[in-house]
Scaffold this motif. Structure first.
Motif, PDB file in Angstrom:
ATOM      1  N   ALA A 128       0.755  -1.197  -0.107  1.00 48.94           N
ATOM      2  CA  ALA A 128      -0.036   0.061   0.013  1.00 48.94           C
ATOM      3  C   ALA A 128       0.836   1.282  -0.114  1.00 48.94           C
ATOM      4  CB  ALA A 128      -1.038   0.007   1.394  1.00 48.94           C
ATOM      5  N   ILE A 129       0.317   2.325  -0.440  1.00 49.15           N
ATOM      6  CA  ILE A 129       1.054   3.566  -0.494  1.00 49.15           C
ATOM      7  C   ILE A 129       0.269   4.634   0.412  1.00 49.15           C
ATOM      8  CG2 ILE A 129       0.217   4.403  -2.521  1.00 49.15           C
ATOM      9  CD1 ILE A 129       3.118   5.898  -2.848  1.00 49.15           C
ATOM     10  N   GLN A 169      -1.022   9.645  11.191  1.00 50.82           N
ATOM     11  CA  GLN A 169      -2.225   8.996  10.929  1.00 50.82           C
ATOM     12  C   GLN A 169      -2.497   9.116   9.521  1.00 50.82           C
ATOM     13  OE1 GLN A 169      -5.775  10.142  12.918  1.00 50.82           O
ATOM     14  NE2 GLN A 169      -7.019   9.194  11.833  1.00 50.82           N
ATOM     15  N   LYS A 170      -2.838   8.049   8.618  1.00 50.43           N
ATOM     16  CA  LYS A 170      -3.264   8.231   7.299  1.00 50.43           C
ATOM     17  C   LYS A 170      -4.742   7.654   7.040  1.00 50.43           C
ATOM     18  CE  LYS A 170       0.942   9.232   5.886  1.00 50.43           C
ATOM     19  NZ  LYS A 170       1.182  10.612   5.020  1.00 50.43           N
ATOM     20  N   THR A 171      -5.305   8.116   6.022  1.00 51.89           N
ATOM     21  CA  THR A 171      -6.817   7.615   5.751  1.00 51.89           C
ATOM     22  C   THR A 171      -6.572   7.360   4.277  1.00 51.89           C
ATOM     23  OG1 THR A 171      -8.976   8.039   6.219  1.00 51.89           O
ATOM     24  CG2 THR A 171      -7.668   9.887   5.555  1.00 51.89           C
ATOM     25  N   PHE A 172      -8.090   6.906   4.013  1.00 54.52           N
ATOM     26  CA  PHE A 172      -8.235   6.324   2.658  1.00 54.52           C
ATOM     27  C   PHE A 172      -7.087   5.533   2.085  1.00 54.52           C
ATOM     28  CE2 PHE A 172     -10.561  10.840   2.532  1.00 54.52           C
ATOM     29  CZ  PHE A 172     -11.412  10.466   3.357  1.00 54.52           C
ATOM     30  N   ILE A 173      -6.622   4.664   2.590  1.00 54.17           N
ATOM     31  CA  ILE A 173      -5.444   3.764   2.210  1.00 54.17           C
ATOM     32  C   ILE A 173      -5.989   2.691   1.529  1.00 54.17           C
ATOM     33  CG2 ILE A 173      -3.237   2.980   2.774  1.00 54.17           C
ATOM     34  CD1 ILE A 173      -3.492   6.077   2.987  1.00 54.17           C
ATOM     35  N   SER A 174      -5.819   2.230   0.233  1.00 57.05           N
ATOM     36  CA  SER A 174      -6.094   1.216  -0.269  1.00 57.05           C
ATOM     37  C   SER A 174      -5.269   0.158   0.020  1.00 57.05           C
ATOM     38  CB  SER A 174      -6.066   1.464  -2.017  1.00 57.05           C
ATOM     39  OG  SER A 174      -6.875   2.429  -2.222  1.00 57.05           O
ATOM     40  N   ASN A 175      -5.750  -1.234   0.226  1.00 53.76           N
ATOM     41  CA  ASN A 175      -5.245  -2.426   0.576  1.00 53.76           C
ATOM     42  C   ASN A 175      -4.592  -2.087   2.281  1.00 53.76           C
ATOM     43  OD1 ASN A 175      -5.394  -3.310  -1.940  1.00 53.76           O
ATOM     44  ND2 ASN A 175      -3.230  -2.800  -2.461  1.00 53.76           N
ATOM     45  N   GLY A 176      -5.351  -1.272   2.959  1.00 53.23           N
ATOM     46  CA  GLY A 176      -5.021  -1.039   4.205  1.00 53.23           C
ATOM     47  C   GLY A 176      -4.999  -1.995   4.852  1.00 53.23           C
ATOM     48  N   GLN A 177      -6.177  -3.017   4.890  1.00 57.72           N
ATOM     49  CA  GLN A 177      -6.296  -4.067   5.769  1.00 57.72           C
ATOM     50  C   GLN A 177      -5.476  -5.152   5.348  1.00 57.72           C
ATOM     51  OE1 GLN A 177      -8.520  -4.338   8.517  1.00 57.72           O
ATOM     52  NE2 GLN A 177      -8.636  -2.042   8.203  1.00 57.72           N
ATOM     53  N   CYS A 209      -2.415  -5.048   3.669  1.00 57.27           N
ATOM     54  CA  CYS A 209      -0.985  -4.701   3.429  1.00 57.27           C
ATOM     55  C   CYS A 209      -0.103  -5.605   4.231  1.00 57.27           C
ATOM     56  CB  CYS A 209      -0.866  -3.228   3.263  1.00 57.27           C
ATOM     57  SG  CYS A 209      -0.907  -2.393   4.953  1.00 57.27           S
ATOM     58  N   ASP A 210       0.978  -5.772   3.788  1.00 56.95           N
ATOM     59  CA  ASP A 210       2.295  -6.050   4.649  1.00 56.95           C
ATOM     60  C   ASP A 210       3.351  -5.122   4.445  1.00 56.95           C
ATOM     61  OD1 ASP A 210       1.457  -9.047   4.796  1.00 56.95           O
ATOM     62  OD2 ASP A 210       1.178  -9.021   2.670  1.00 56.95           O
ATOM     63  N   LEU A 211       3.424  -4.245   3.565  1.00 58.47           N
ATOM     64  CA  LEU A 211       4.279  -3.150   3.616  1.00 58.47           C
ATOM     65  C   LEU A 211       3.579  -2.044   2.981  1.00 58.47           C
ATOM     66  CD1 LEU A 211       7.452  -2.439   3.098  1.00 58.47           C
ATOM     67  CD2 LEU A 211       7.033  -3.120   0.681  1.00 58.47           C
ATOM     68  N   ILE A 212       3.956  -0.893   3.594  1.00 61.17           N
ATOM     69  CA  ILE A 212       3.537   0.389   3.317  1.00 61.17           C
ATOM     70  C   ILE A 212       4.694   1.283   2.830  1.00 61.17           C
ATOM     71  CG2 ILE A 212       2.128   2.428   4.409  1.00 61.17           C
ATOM     72  CD1 ILE A 212       2.306  -0.431   6.307  1.00 61.17           C
ATOM     73  N   ILE A 213       4.555   1.930   1.731  1.00 57.79           N
ATOM     74  CA  ILE A 213       5.178   3.185   1.237  1.00 57.79           C
ATOM     75  C   ILE A 213       4.863   4.219   1.945  1.00 57.79           C
ATOM     76  CG2 ILE A 213       6.304   4.516  -0.419  1.00 57.79           C
ATOM     77  CD1 ILE A 213       5.929   2.004  -2.396  1.00 57.79           C
ATOM     78  N   MET A 214       5.528   4.977   2.829  1.00 61.28           N
ATOM     79  CA  MET A 214       4.713   6.082   3.792  1.00 61.28           C
ATOM     80  C   MET A 214       5.500   7.268   3.216  1.00 61.28           C
ATOM     81  SD  MET A 214       2.922   5.573   6.387  1.00 61.28           S
ATOM     82  CE  MET A 214       3.616   7.131   7.552  1.00 61.28           C
ATOM     83  N   VAL A 215       4.571   8.142   3.174  1.00 60.59           N
ATOM     84  CA  VAL A 215       5.119   9.646   2.733  1.00 60.59           C
ATOM     85  C   VAL A 215       4.992  10.266   4.150  1.00 60.59           C
ATOM     86  CG1 VAL A 215       4.568  11.731   1.544  1.00 60.59           C
ATOM     87  CG2 VAL A 215       3.990   9.559   0.513  1.00 60.59           C
ATOM     88  N   THR A 216       6.388  10.909   4.457  1.00 56.19           N
ATOM     89  CA  THR A 216       6.615  11.245   5.858  1.00 56.19           C
ATOM     90  C   THR A 216       7.184  12.429   5.615  1.00 56.19           C
ATOM     91  OG1 THR A 216       8.563  10.196   6.095  1.00 56.19           O
ATOM     92  CG2 THR A 216       6.354   9.006   7.008  1.00 56.19           C
ATOM     93  N   ARG A 217       7.321  13.357   6.806  1.00 54.52           N
ATOM     94  CA  ARG A 217       7.973  14.614   6.804  1.00 54.52           C
ATOM     95  C   ARG A 217       9.146  14.326   7.853  1.00 54.52           C
ATOM     96  NH1 ARG A 217       7.487  19.206   5.220  1.00 54.52           N
ATOM     97  NH2 ARG A 217       5.206  18.941   4.361  1.00 54.52           N
ATOM     98  N   LEU A 276       9.716   2.934   3.709  1.00 50.30           N
ATOM     99  CA  LEU A 276       9.352   1.521   4.057  1.00 50.30           C
ATOM    100  C   LEU A 276       8.723   1.406   5.082  1.00 50.30           C
ATOM    101  CD1 LEU A 276      11.315  -0.194   1.237  1.00 50.30           C
ATOM    102  CD2 LEU A 276       9.040   0.992   0.726  1.00 50.30           C
ATOM    103  N   VAL A 277       7.490   0.798   5.575  1.00 52.40           N
ATOM    104  CA  VAL A 277       7.095   0.457   7.057  1.00 52.40           C
ATOM    105  C   VAL A 277       6.497  -1.107   6.763  1.00 52.40           C
ATOM    106  CG1 VAL A 277       5.850   0.823   9.056  1.00 52.40           C
ATOM    107  CG2 VAL A 277       6.897   2.560   7.613  1.00 52.40           C
ATOM    108  N   GLU A 278       7.024  -1.976   7.517  1.00 54.44           N
ATOM    109  CA  GLU A 278       6.510  -3.395   7.447  1.00 54.44           C
ATOM    110  C   GLU A 278       5.433  -3.234   8.613  1.00 54.44           C
ATOM    111  OE1 GLU A 278      11.089  -3.763   6.901  1.00 54.44           O
ATOM    112  OE2 GLU A 278       9.793  -2.650   8.196  1.00 54.44           O
ATOM    113  N   ALA A 279       4.268  -4.020   7.998  1.00 51.72           N
ATOM    114  CA  ALA A 279       2.952  -4.043   9.071  1.00 51.72           C
ATOM    115  C   ALA A 279       3.120  -4.625  10.260  1.00 51.72           C
ATOM    116  CB  ALA A 279       1.965  -4.624   8.138  1.00 51.72           C
TER     117      ALA A 279
END
Length: 381
Positions: A126-127, A157-165, A167-175, A189-192
């Protein structure tokens, strides 16, 4: 049916048959249950992997088919034309969006670790861009990644994330730098399975009911420095370089779905009788269908032009934005007029046109709203 176009060759025709059979064998029997549950079964991913539908553009070095984006486009077209927007959208985020970031910005180690698992369906990606107070304005994100001795600690916190339930890996947009504006944002990259990560509720939507769309929470999630994807501060540049493909993907989705709406409506009015004759025999119906057929022909021509440009790395952000804007708006017009031809039955969920109508609405929102597309296009006047 979907038109055959010169942008594809014989190899693509065979792959199209594979995708078409998959839709009817592996999605159709389960689709109503998934829509009711609000999520697909995990087996859907392994079945797609077995059929070769996941990330077909990945080079053979990383276990992929070594194809180009036209294979992705075929999967998009066939699953959306079959009427399965929710499951198709799940695949699209994984294969057409997330995979591109790893291919372009991942280190050798990151690619070797994740790409084979994404191809096999073992790891779903997921991204995470959107936040509760931040939609199309990515510079407004507040999720932060603070430096630690060994890497980063992510809070937000993120919302409206497709494949959120799933996902095993998330590409995070962070500051990563609160003072650097758009240059202070990074992809990580964040492992779930990391402590501090938790999934929120699976959001209930107007359409795409079987596509899980979730809230995600990051409560001090520690990741190592090697999870940085690309360069620190390079998120905005990376996002801008990948958005043309994402917007072409959405345009392809809408084209196939609009074609489906037209085809089932044309067939319906040929059978439906009013005042003793077929609805299709009425001049108004014929004129509406003529207009819709013309719009679809124009859309396919523009889509193929953009797809050909993308194959030679010549698709600009402006052309991709025009494709996303025009095709998704056209999609909305087509399904609205098609639903009207069904009369009261078009308002019934048991009729496919009702679902197609609901599924179409988000196309003008996600991946950048129509208003944002117009803003981008206006910069190239």
């Amino acid at each position: 049916m979907l038109p055959h176009r010169s942008v594809y060759d014989e190899e693509h025709l065979l792959f199209r048959e594979t995708a078409r059979r998959f839709a009817q064998k592996e999605i159709a029997p389960h689709f109503d249950g998934w829509e009711h549950a609000g999520i697909v079964d995990r087996s859907y991913w392994t079945k797609g992997a077995e059929a070769g539908l996941l990330c077909p553009q990945v080079p053979e070095d990383f276990g992929g088919a070594g194809g180009d984006f036209r294979l992705n486009a075929i999967v998009i077209e066939e699953l959306w034309y079959a009427g399965f927007a929710g499951p198709a959208a799940d695949y699209s985020v994984h294969s057409d969006v997330c995979c591109g970031y790893l291919l372009k910005y991942g280190t050798r180690a990151q690619k070797e670790k994740w790409l084979p698992r994404m191809i096999s369906g073992e790891a779903i990606c997921a991204i995470a861009m959107t936040e509760p107070g931040t939609g199309s304005d990515l510079q407004g994100i507040r999720t932060r990644a603070d430096r630690t001795v060994d890497g980063y600690r992510i809070t937000g916190q993120k919302t409206f994330i497709s494949n959120g339930q799933h996902c095993d890996l998330i590409i995070m947009v962070t500051r990563t730098d609160a003072t650097a504006g758009s240059r202070g944002m990074s992809l990580i990259l964040v492992e779930a399975d990391r402590p501090g990560f938790r999934r929120g509720r699976n959001l209930h939507k107007l359409g795409h009911l079987s596509a899980d769309t979730s809230e995600l929470f990051f409560d001090g999630v520690d990741v190592p420095a090697e999870n940085l994807l690309g360069s620190e501060g390079g998120a905005m540049a990376a996002l801008m370089s990948e958005l043309p493909q994402e917007r072409l993907t959405i345009a392809l989705q809408s084209m196939a779905s609009a074609q489906r709406a037209y085809d089932i409506s044309r067939d319906y009015v040929r059978e439906r009788k009013v005042f003793g004759k077929a609805v299709a025999d009425m001049q108004n119906t014929r004129f509406v269908l003529a207009d819709l057929k013309t719009e679809l022909a124009v859309g396919w021509a523009f889509i193929d032009q953009c797809l050909a440009q993308h194959m030679t790395n010549q698709l600009s952000t402006y052309d991709a934005s025009m494709a996303k804007l025009w095709v998704t708006e056209m999609h909305g017009r087509v399904v609205d007029k098609c639903l009207q031809m069904f009369g009261g039955y078009g308002f019934m969920r048991e009729y496919e046109i009702c679902r197609l109508y609901a599924d179409a609405r988000v196309q003008r929102i996600y991946g950048g709203t129509s208003e944002i597309m117009r803003e981008l296009i206006s910069r190239d006047l």
